[in-house]
Motif scaffolding. Structure first.
Motif, PDB file in Angstrom:
ATOM      1  N   ALA A  17       0.827  -1.206   0.000  1.00  0.00           N
ATOM      2  CA  ALA A  17       0.000   0.000   0.000  1.00  0.00           C
ATOM      3  C   ALA A  17       0.862   1.257   0.000  1.00  0.00           C
ATOM      4  O   ALA A  17       0.574   2.219  -0.728  1.00  0.00           O
ATOM      5  CB  ALA A  17      -0.920  -0.014   1.226  1.00  0.00           C
ATOM      6  N   ILE A  18       1.922   1.232   0.804  1.00  0.00           N
ATOM      7  CA  ILE A  18       2.826   2.390   0.836  1.00  0.00           C
ATOM      8  C   ILE A  18       3.509   2.582  -0.515  1.00  0.00           C
ATOM      9  O   ILE A  18       3.653   3.705  -1.009  1.00  0.00           O
ATOM     10  CB  ILE A  18       3.845   2.235   1.980  1.00  0.00           C
ATOM     11  N   GLY A  19       3.917   1.476  -1.140  1.00  0.00           N
ATOM     12  CA  GLY A  19       4.545   1.559  -2.461  1.00  0.00           C
ATOM     13  C   GLY A  19       3.609   2.126  -3.509  1.00  0.00           C
ATOM     14  O   GLY A  19       3.996   2.981  -4.323  1.00  0.00           O
ATOM     15  N   LEU A  31       2.399   0.671 -15.483  1.00  0.00           N
ATOM     16  CA  LEU A  31       3.200  -0.536 -15.696  1.00  0.00           C
ATOM     17  C   LEU A  31       4.407  -0.553 -14.766  1.00  0.00           C
ATOM     18  O   LEU A  31       4.728  -1.593 -14.176  1.00  0.00           O
ATOM     19  CB  LEU A  31       3.638  -0.629 -17.162  1.00  0.00           C
ATOM     20  N   SER A  32       5.052   0.600 -14.601  1.00  0.00           N
ATOM     21  CA  SER A  32       6.193   0.680 -13.675  1.00  0.00           C
ATOM     22  C   SER A  32       5.721   0.491 -12.240  1.00  0.00           C
ATOM     23  O   SER A  32       6.392  -0.159 -11.439  1.00  0.00           O
ATOM     24  CB  SER A  32       6.887   2.037 -13.807  1.00  0.00           C
ATOM     25  N   THR A  33       4.550   1.045 -11.919  1.00  0.00           N
ATOM     26  CA  THR A  33       4.000   0.886 -10.572  1.00  0.00           C
ATOM     27  C   THR A  33       3.757  -0.590 -10.269  1.00  0.00           C
ATOM     28  O   THR A  33       4.080  -1.075  -9.173  1.00  0.00           O
ATOM     29  CB  THR A  33       2.676   1.676 -10.424  1.00  0.00           C
ATOM     30  N   TYR A  36       7.069  -2.254  -9.544  1.00  0.00           N
ATOM     31  CA  TYR A  36       7.579  -1.878  -8.205  1.00  0.00           C
ATOM     32  C   TYR A  36       6.796  -2.582  -7.093  1.00  0.00           C
ATOM     33  O   TYR A  36       7.369  -3.070  -6.122  1.00  0.00           O
ATOM     34  CB  TYR A  36       7.509  -0.365  -8.001  1.00  0.00           C
ATOM     35  N   VAL A  37       5.484  -2.623  -7.254  1.00  0.00           N
ATOM     36  CA  VAL A  37       4.650  -3.260  -6.231  1.00  0.00           C
ATOM     37  C   VAL A  37       4.938  -4.750  -6.157  1.00  0.00           C
ATOM     38  O   VAL A  37       5.011  -5.325  -5.058  1.00  0.00           O
ATOM     39  CB  VAL A  37       3.150  -2.974  -6.494  1.00  0.00           C
TER      40      VAL A  37
END
Length: 111
Positions: A17-19, A31-33, A36-37
């Motif tokens: 959630a923080i990410g 897509l990058s998110t 990262y998640v």
């Protein structure tokens, strides 16, 4: 260890959630998110499992120490009871006299 799986799930979900929030606030492409998640979830799942293992070992050690202390206290109480019984028997048998209550004895009346 099944009881502690909530710890790793909570750590993983909080980190995810923080990410996501950090990525949304910085306008990172979706897509990058997602990449990262995914990385965050895997890393924090491992960290959560390590934390679970450590907590499990601490709880197990504390439980074993409590059981051992209880056993030692029980053995000490048994020893004290046996020593008191042996002392009472030694006092009674050592004198060679019968143990009686002084209150119940009647003194012969002098004439």
């Amino acid at each position: 260890m099944e009881k502690n799986h909530n710890i790793s799930a909570l750590i993983t979900l909080a980190a995810g959630a923080i990410g996501v929030l950090c990525c949304l606030l910085n306008s990172v492409p979706i897509l990058s998110t997602l990449k990262y998640v995914l990385i965050i979830l895997v890393v924090f799942l491992v960290i959560g499992r390590i934390a679970e293992h450590i907590i499990f070992k601490i709880n197990e050690t504390a439980h074993m120490a409590a059981v051992q202390a209880e056993e030692e206290a029980r053995q000490a109480a048994e020893r004290e009871q046996e020593e008191a019984l042996a002392a009472a028997l030694a006092d009674g048998a050592g004198d060679g006299e019968e143990v009686t209550d002084d209150e119940n004895e009647e003194e012969p009346e002098a004439e």
